[in-house]
Design an enzyme around this catalytic site. Structure first.
Site, short mmCIF file in Angstrom:
data_model
loop_
_atom_site.label_atom_id
_atom_site.label_comp_id
_atom_site.label_asym_id
_atom_site.label_seq_id
_atom_site.Cartn_x
_atom_site.Cartn_y
_atom_site.Cartn_z
N SER A 66 0.81 -1.22 0.00
CA SER A 66 0.00 0.00 0.00
C SER A 66 0.84 1.27 0.00
CB SER A 66 -0.95 0.00 1.20
OG SER A 66 -0.22 0.05 2.41
N LYS A 118 -0.25 4.13 6.67
CA LYS A 118 -0.70 5.00 5.58
C LYS A 118 -0.20 6.42 5.82
CE LYS A 118 -3.32 1.87 3.55
NZ LYS A 118 -2.82 0.74 4.37
#
Length: 235
Positions: A66, A118
């Site tokens: 990610s 993230k």
């Protein structure tokens, strides 16, 4: 007269080699320096890990794609790969000092046992338009009080389960901020969050939000409710 006796140092027969020496000698000469380094390093691992547990830092693996190419950027699909290990600042003040561009570790809103890594894209009061093509639509929204909008660096949406899927996350889910990439050595680097490129979909400080708890307390005094309770108590 007696002749002087020359002193000859006595030499004891060599004892058996130590277990460490026997273990090192079991390997080829080219590997022996590395084995010696490992044997000298292993005793320091438990005290280092114990000290790390009692500091405001944590060491965790960043799994998945990610945050590629920033993390795990050289992974090859369908092949065994080593995860990047990152240093995380877990002090309590991290949640109140978040900035756009920081890389954070948080507990998944769907499964608190799982952690996600993230980048913070928007803060409370910012207006952000989700990327097009997601189930929630691409209408701009205001990030509510006490929440942040997070996204992965990967362009492929199938590689990043982020706010485009589940919306803003509460700051209470945030575990800490990633400060360094420590392993592997070729990826060793400090996280320079100020250099992060923010998307054009973001409008910073679009609205001014107030703390709902402070507003609720102010309303209690503003509408006379608290004054009425004090009056009844005095009577």
């Amino acid at each position: 007269d007696a002749l002087p006796i020359s002193s000859v140092p006595s030499r004891c027969p060599p004892g058996p080699p130590s277990i460490a020496d026997r273990l090192v000698n079991a390997f080829s000469p080219s590997l022996r320096p590395f084995i010696r380094f490992v044997l000298h390093t292993i005793p320091w691992i438990p005290p280092f890990y114990l000290a790390l547990m009692h500091t405001p830092l944590n060491l965790i693996p960043a799994r998945g794609y990610s945050m590629s190419p920033f993390l795990n950027g050289d992974h090859v699909a369908d092949e065994p790969n080593d995860d990047d290990w990152v240093l995380v600042d877990v002090r309590n003040g991290v949640k109140s000092a978040l900035q756009r561009g920081m890389v954070i570790v948080y507990r998944s809103p769907h499964d608190p046992e799982r952690w996600g890594v993230k980048r913070v894209i928007a803060l409370q009061g910012d207006k952000i338009a989700p990327k097009p093509g997601y189930p929630g639509g691409d209408e701009p929204l205001i990030v509510p009080w006490g929440h942040v909008w997070v996204e992965g660096d990967a362009e492929d949406r199938d590689k990043s389960l982020d706010s485009n899927w589940f919306g803003p996350i509460s700051r209470n889910l945030i575990v800490g901020r990633v400060t360094w990439v420590l392993w592997p050595w070729k990826h060793f680097a400090q996280v320079r969050w100020k250099d992060a490129e923010l998307p054009d979909r973001l409008q910073t400080d679009a609205v001014r939000l107030e703390n709902p708890d402070e507003v609720a307390v102010a309303d209690v005094f503003r509408n006379g409710y608290a004054q009425g309770i004090l009056t009844r108590l005095r009577n």
